[in-house]
Design a protein around this motif. Structure first.
Motif, PDB file in Angstrom:
ATOM      1  N   GLU A  79      59.244  38.092  31.527  1.00  0.00           N
ATOM      2  CA  GLU A  79      60.056  39.411  30.707  1.00  0.00           C
ATOM      3  C   GLU A  79      59.660  39.031  29.661  1.00  0.00           C
ATOM      4  OE1 GLU A  79      64.795  39.427  32.618  1.00  0.00           O
ATOM      5  OE2 GLU A  79      63.693  37.169  32.385  1.00  0.00           O
ATOM      6  N   THR A  80      59.205  40.319  29.179  1.00  0.00           N
ATOM      7  CA  THR A  80      58.518  40.050  27.759  1.00  0.00           C
ATOM      8  C   THR A  80      58.433  41.492  27.223  1.00  0.00           C
ATOM      9  OG1 THR A  80      56.194  39.669  26.222  1.00  0.00           O
ATOM     10  CG2 THR A  80      55.722  40.463  28.692  1.00  0.00           C
ATOM     11  N   ASP A  81      58.677  41.755  26.465  1.00  0.00           N
ATOM     12  CA  ASP A  81      58.686  43.093  24.914  1.00  0.00           C
ATOM     13  C   ASP A  81      56.989  43.343  24.606  1.00  0.00           C
ATOM     14  OD1 ASP A  81      59.173  41.461  23.410  1.00  0.00           O
ATOM     15  OD2 ASP A  81      60.401  42.537  22.557  1.00  0.00           O
ATOM     16  N   ILE A 274      48.865  33.435   8.633  1.00  0.00           N
ATOM     17  CA  ILE A 274      50.090  32.502   9.372  1.00  0.00           C
ATOM     18  C   ILE A 274      51.228  33.064   8.782  1.00  0.00           C
ATOM     19  CG2 ILE A 274      51.570  30.771   8.602  1.00  0.00           C
ATOM     20  CD1 ILE A 274      48.885  28.933   8.341  1.00  0.00           C
ATOM     21  N   SER A 275      51.132  34.276   8.858  1.00  0.00           N
ATOM     22  CA  SER A 275      52.182  35.104   7.936  1.00  0.00           C
ATOM     23  C   SER A 275      52.445  35.951   9.196  1.00  0.00           C
ATOM     24  CB  SER A 275      52.296  35.735   6.552  1.00  0.00           C
ATOM     25  OG  SER A 275      53.075  36.907   6.876  1.00  0.00           O
ATOM     26  N   TRP A 276      50.954  36.871   9.431  1.00  0.00           N
ATOM     27  CA  TRP A 276      51.017  37.338  10.377  1.00  0.00           C
ATOM     28  C   TRP A 276      51.135  36.839  11.850  1.00  0.00           C
ATOM     29  CZ3 TRP A 276      46.422  37.186  13.918  1.00  0.00           C
ATOM     30  CH2 TRP A 276      46.158  38.269  14.882  1.00  0.00           C
ATOM     31  N   ILE A 277      50.875  36.232  12.535  1.00  0.00           N
ATOM     32  CA  ILE A 277      51.181  34.863  13.575  1.00  0.00           C
ATOM     33  C   ILE A 277      52.784  35.041  13.614  1.00  0.00           C
ATOM     34  CG2 ILE A 277      51.246  33.192  15.114  1.00  0.00           C
ATOM     35  CD1 ILE A 277      48.392  32.585  13.613  1.00  0.00           C
ATOM     36  N   THR A 278      53.761  34.523  12.419  1.00  0.00           N
ATOM     37  CA  THR A 278      54.306  34.466  12.317  1.00  0.00           C
ATOM     38  C   THR A 278      55.400  36.104  12.813  1.00  0.00           C
ATOM     39  OG1 THR A 278      54.568  32.884  10.991  1.00  0.00           O
ATOM     40  CG2 THR A 278      56.817  33.662  11.015  1.00  0.00           C
ATOM     41  N   GLY A 279      55.187  36.399  11.792  1.00  0.00           N
ATOM     42  CA  GLY A 279      56.201  37.799  12.683  1.00  0.00           C
ATOM     43  C   GLY A 279      55.866  38.934  13.526  1.00  0.00           C
ATOM     44  N   LEU A 280      54.489  38.188  14.045  1.00  0.00           N
ATOM     45  CA  LEU A 280      54.303  38.656  16.166  1.00  0.00           C
ATOM     46  C   LEU A 280      55.439  37.537  17.218  1.00  0.00           C
ATOM     47  CD1 LEU A 280      50.629  39.633  15.857  1.00  0.00           C
ATOM     48  CD2 LEU A 280      52.250  41.303  16.604  1.00  0.00           C
ATOM     49  N   LYS A 281      55.409  36.234  16.169  1.00  0.00           N
ATOM     50  CA  LYS A 281      55.735  35.192  17.448  1.00  0.00           C
ATOM     51  C   LYS A 281      57.244  36.483  17.208  1.00  0.00           C
ATOM     52  CE  LYS A 281      53.152  31.396  17.456  1.00  0.00           C
ATOM     53  NZ  LYS A 281      52.429  29.878  16.997  1.00  0.00           N
ATOM     54  N   HIS A 285      59.105  38.666  22.873  1.00  0.00           N
ATOM     55  CA  HIS A 285      60.180  37.533  23.554  1.00  0.00           C
ATOM     56  C   HIS A 285      59.226  37.237  24.815  1.00  0.00           C
ATOM     57  CE1 HIS A 285      62.193  40.599  25.585  1.00  0.00           C
ATOM     58  NE2 HIS A 285      62.364  39.215  26.584  1.00  0.00           N
ATOM     59  N   LEU A 286      59.105  36.076  25.135  1.00  0.00           N
ATOM     60  CA  LEU A 286      58.706  35.608  26.142  1.00  0.00           C
ATOM     61  C   LEU A 286      59.821  34.994  26.971  1.00  0.00           C
ATOM     62  CD1 LEU A 286      55.818  35.078  28.606  1.00  0.00           C
ATOM     63  CD2 LEU A 286      56.145  33.446  26.879  1.00  0.00           C
ATOM     64  N   ARG A 287      60.208  35.490  28.290  1.00  0.00           N
ATOM     65  CA  ARG A 287      61.425  34.610  28.631  1.00  0.00           C
ATOM     66  C   ARG A 287      59.892  33.817  29.967  1.00  0.00           C
ATOM     67  NH1 ARG A 287      66.879  33.705  29.757  1.00  0.00           N
ATOM     68  NH2 ARG A 287      67.635  34.011  31.626  1.00  0.00           N
ATOM     69  N   ALA A 361      46.064  38.727  19.134  1.00  0.00           N
ATOM     70  CA  ALA A 361      47.234  37.810  19.149  1.00  0.00           C
ATOM     71  C   ALA A 361      47.688  38.118  20.447  1.00  0.00           C
ATOM     72  CB  ALA A 361      47.731  38.077  18.180  1.00  0.00           C
ATOM     73  N   LYS A 362      47.365  37.250  21.497  1.00  0.00           N
ATOM     74  CA  LYS A 362      47.441  37.708  22.784  1.00  0.00           C
ATOM     75  C   LYS A 362      48.767  36.879  23.141  1.00  0.00           C
ATOM     76  CE  LYS A 362      45.347  38.584  27.671  1.00  0.00           C
ATOM     77  NZ  LYS A 362      45.722  39.602  27.188  1.00  0.00           N
ATOM     78  N   LEU A 363      49.532  37.135  23.983  1.00  0.00           N
ATOM     79  CA  LEU A 363      50.939  37.095  25.164  1.00  0.00           C
ATOM     80  C   LEU A 363      50.646  36.773  26.131  1.00  0.00           C
ATOM     81  CD1 LEU A 363      54.240  36.970  24.622  1.00  0.00           C
ATOM     82  CD2 LEU A 363      53.663  37.415  26.703  1.00  0.00           C
ATOM     83  N   GLU A 364      50.446  35.346  27.351  1.00  0.00           N
ATOM     84  CA  GLU A 364      50.729  35.112  28.377  1.00  0.00           C
ATOM     85  C   GLU A 364      51.288  34.227  28.800  1.00  0.00           C
ATOM     86  OE1 GLU A 364      45.634  35.014  29.346  1.00  0.00           O
ATOM     87  OE2 GLU A 364      46.572  33.637  27.383  1.00  0.00           O
ATOM     88  N   ALA A 365      52.281  34.745  30.016  1.00  0.00           N
ATOM     89  CA  ALA A 365      52.935  33.843  30.461  1.00  0.00           C
ATOM     90  C   ALA A 365      53.350  32.678  30.233  1.00  0.00           C
ATOM     91  CB  ALA A 365      53.008  34.092  32.348  1.00  0.00           C
TER      92      ALA A 365
END
Lengths: 475, 475
Positions: A79-81, A274-281, A285-287, A361-365
């Motif tokens: 589950e993620t947005d 790093i600020s850009w990565i922090t903002g995206l993290k 959310h990733l559940r 920046a890529k979200l993977e399960a």
């Protein structure tokens, strides 16, 4: 006190050594081919239920080894947005044990050479590919389990004195593995120390390995990820226009050299990235919830394999393997078979005279920490061909429509042949057309090679696709 | 293209500004005292079962809020091969929502000032401490929930244009929180932009804040962690013996300055330190399993609180809170009460003319990635007083027995007053005796401030105790 400069120069010198040293690129290619044709193999897909020593767990339907060891195929709900699909379920490889990927390096005639192994894996295209000196699990290395000890283990488990040059924890494919990481190592043995080279091993320079990566399916994924972590350091004022490095480099390559070595010139500084990565993290959310494999929605057990109901993504298949000449090894195992060929590509562009890579920046399960830095385009699932809105892939047109002279690198590369069945993906580095915009969407950012190399040092920043491409950059 | 140097110079200049600017250290101390005495408070421990809006979950015994929000107290089982205790169970705070700790910075007369808040928290010693401009949760910031919006929110949620100077994900106490992280931010508003300062806020320079940290329980933990992440950059060849920085600095402090700014001189280079961390992460395992709170072994519910059977570590208590002057706020909540005062100390030593910090790789149950870098000595549980073998603490004698002239910094500092009830720990920086060995046990490593500052930038390397100490280093 520090000898960093010396170490980095050794790697650098080896990267520039492309001609014949102990061996040469054509000879290594010949040698791999001969190893491949000498090897007797029979590798065929079989229905999962016909595997020996593997079974479906009664309660969950997970695919497990009867010893409880190796790995298992389980189910997850995601589950993620992030992205356009907010919820899905899928099979995933759970392999809790960390692997060691280790290369022995040694100076020969003053140039660092790397001891590479001609290794066959059941999923390999081309059968034999160039692998690290050792691919082992933690329990191999600590000898927790009885059994055959891998060659050269003593150089990696502390038994023999070596100098550790690279030792990093790096992630595996986040879409296929659940939070899996490997330990990537390069150890150097003294120039004077005799090191007998067994039949299936060969010395190569870094420059030769980078040449070999330009060929389809020759250098395996484990080698590419180890090579991507090599530190070259930063040379303020030395990089770029002159000096011995520049003399050896072509026009294209010289740009990469400056991008690699110049820590001062970049579009965004490290703190801003790093600020850009922090903002995206923070934003996404990733559940990930474990599910019994038999309960995951959208997948079906059909004709001996587990497939997506629309025939997309990948399947879980069984394979029956017979490999060897004198000693024949025989086993069965589950593998992941992709449904299409994927693509991973970096778009690069000179900004202020320094080549910048367009990083996603890529979200993977299976990611350890929500997001990792990925190539500009990464679609392992072939979805980019469908053109459906659900999977609209930014920048795919700039990659697929690139003019020939703008393609700096293009080769088919295999995923890890121990888990992935004949999976190859198109790897590309594309120089953007002059008009390509510097302004990019929120989850993209331009970085120099020097910056990417810094992020690689720290755990879980660059994903394996990005690292595979960076290993291919030559200069 | 980059303006890093400029930014870092701004922070640097602010760190050297210790005298009277908008305010002065004595005035700020007075102001905090007056805020504290003007504030009416009643904060008293109550039995957990007398809390309003909190209850024991029927199935698990976990302590949860009736809205399902805020945080909960749950149980965990910890299994590890690190240290001398291989398995234990304990209560832990589970607070899935990431917090924002944000400070507004603004140049006043050319010097960066930080907007600090006089904030009361129920667990605070001294009642009022200096807090960041904003302490909020993600749902506060994105306005997911209705309710009172924190002051200055618009500077952190993108509504007002600001320049983001620091934006890092940083860990909380790994022994008390389950994988909790906060977003640490510093945003700068333009010098010309008017910014009305409400009653409970005050401007301070970085130099003043570092002076204030030398006082007991004045600067709260949230402020200290944000300040620890400030980048000062590296100045090759500039640091050390001369220049405007050195002129302002005392003898002791000049050493720290060189340790902070010199990226070239150190005992081990960054790649070697990363290799050391990787080796330890590979060697040790940490397995944390959730348990229903009522099932954890070694703890008992007794007299209204949850206590360890030997009276060690900490207790979970209830508190009844009444705070305010005109508007009175009233609530009850569970808190963690430590059983003894702890100690966290860095031992420092000049090596090759540069101050090095003796860093410990420490495994804590709630860590995001097995190990984090911690101070030389960190015992939050007071076990070092018992002298029992089970908890033998390396280097504790060098800390407790340090001669007065070797103590560079010593103050009592509070843990976060929203969760921890009157918890204070002795924070110290000790200069080692000349004969102190450079050779240290496997899980210790000497690093310069420059190297520690680099690790702070990346997620989850330095733990909160180490960061609290680094915030105190002045120059």
């Amino acid at each position: 006190m520090s000898t960093t400069r010396q170490i980095e120069n050794d790697f650098f010198k080896s990267a520039l050594a492309k001609g014949a040293t102990v061996s040469s690129v054509p000879l290594i290619l010949e040698w791999i081919k001969s190893k491949s044709s000498a090897m007797k193999t029979r590798i065929e897909p079989i229905p999962l239920e016909r595997m020996r020593s593997w079974r479906f767990d009664e309660a969950s339907g997970d695919i497990v080894h009867e010893s409880g060891r190796f790995f298992s195929i389980e189910g997850i709900r995601v589950e993620t947005d992030w992205g356009l699909v907010s919820r899905w379920e899928q099979p995933i490889i759970n392999q809790p044990e960390i692997g060691y990927l280790g290369i022995i390096a040694k100076k020969i005639d003053g140039i660092l050479h790397f001891l590479m192994q001609a290794k066959i894996e059941p999923g390999n295209i081309n059968r034999v590919q160039l692998a690290p000196t050792i691919q082992a699990t933690k329990s191999n290395c600590t000898r927790v389990h009885q059994g055959k000890v891998p060659l050269f283990l003593e150089y990696f488990n502390g038994e023999r004195p070596v100098t550790i040059r690279v030792n990093q924890l790096q992630s595996e494919q986040g879409a296929r593995f659940l939070r899996k990481r490997n330990c990537n190592m390069i150890v150097e043995v003294p120039e004077k120390e005799p090191l007998p080279v067994p039949d299936d091993f060969i010395w190569a320079t870094l420059g030769q390995l980078k040449e070999l990566i330009r060929h389809d399916n020759v250098v395996n994924m484990d080698t590419r990820t180890v090579l991507s972590g090599i530190p070259f350091g930063s040379y303020v004022g030395h990089a770029g226009e002159s000096g011995p490095a520049a003399e050896h480099a072509g026009d294209h390559d010289r740009h990469f050299l400056r991008s690699l070595l110049d820590p001062e010139n970049h579009l965004h500084d490290l703190d801003r990235i790093i600020s850009w990565i922090t903002g995206l993290k923070m934003r996404y959310h990733l559940r990930v919830t474990r599910l019994p494999l038999r309960e995951i929605k959208g997948w079906e057990y059909n004709g001996g394999s587990i497939r997506h109901q629309d025939g997309k993504y990948f399947s879980v298949i069984g394979v029956d393997v017979e490999i060897g000449n004198r000693e024949v090894q025989q086993w069965t195992q589950p593998m992941i078979q992709p449904m299409q060929e994927g693509i991973m590509a970096f778009i690069v562009k000179p900004i202020g005279g320094v080549y910048h890579f367009l990083v996603q920046a890529k979200l993977e399960a299976g990611n350890f920490d929500v997001l990792e830095l990925a190539p500009t385009v990464q679609c392992l699932t072939g979805n980019y061909r469908t053109g459906k809105n659900e999977y609209a892939v930014p920048f795919i047109d700039a990659v697929l429509g690139a003019k020939k002279e703008r393609i700096g690198y293009s080769a088919l590369q295999s995923e890890e042949g121990g888990r992935f069945y004949q999976e190859q993906n198109r790897n590309m580095i594309i120089e953007a057309e002059p008009g390509f915009p510097i302004a990019v969407p929120d989850n993209y950012c331009w970085m120099t090679l020097n910056q990417l190399s810094t992020f690689i040092k720290f755990n879980n920043y660059l994903n394996i696709a990005a690292r595979s491409l960076i290993a291919a950059v030559s200069f």
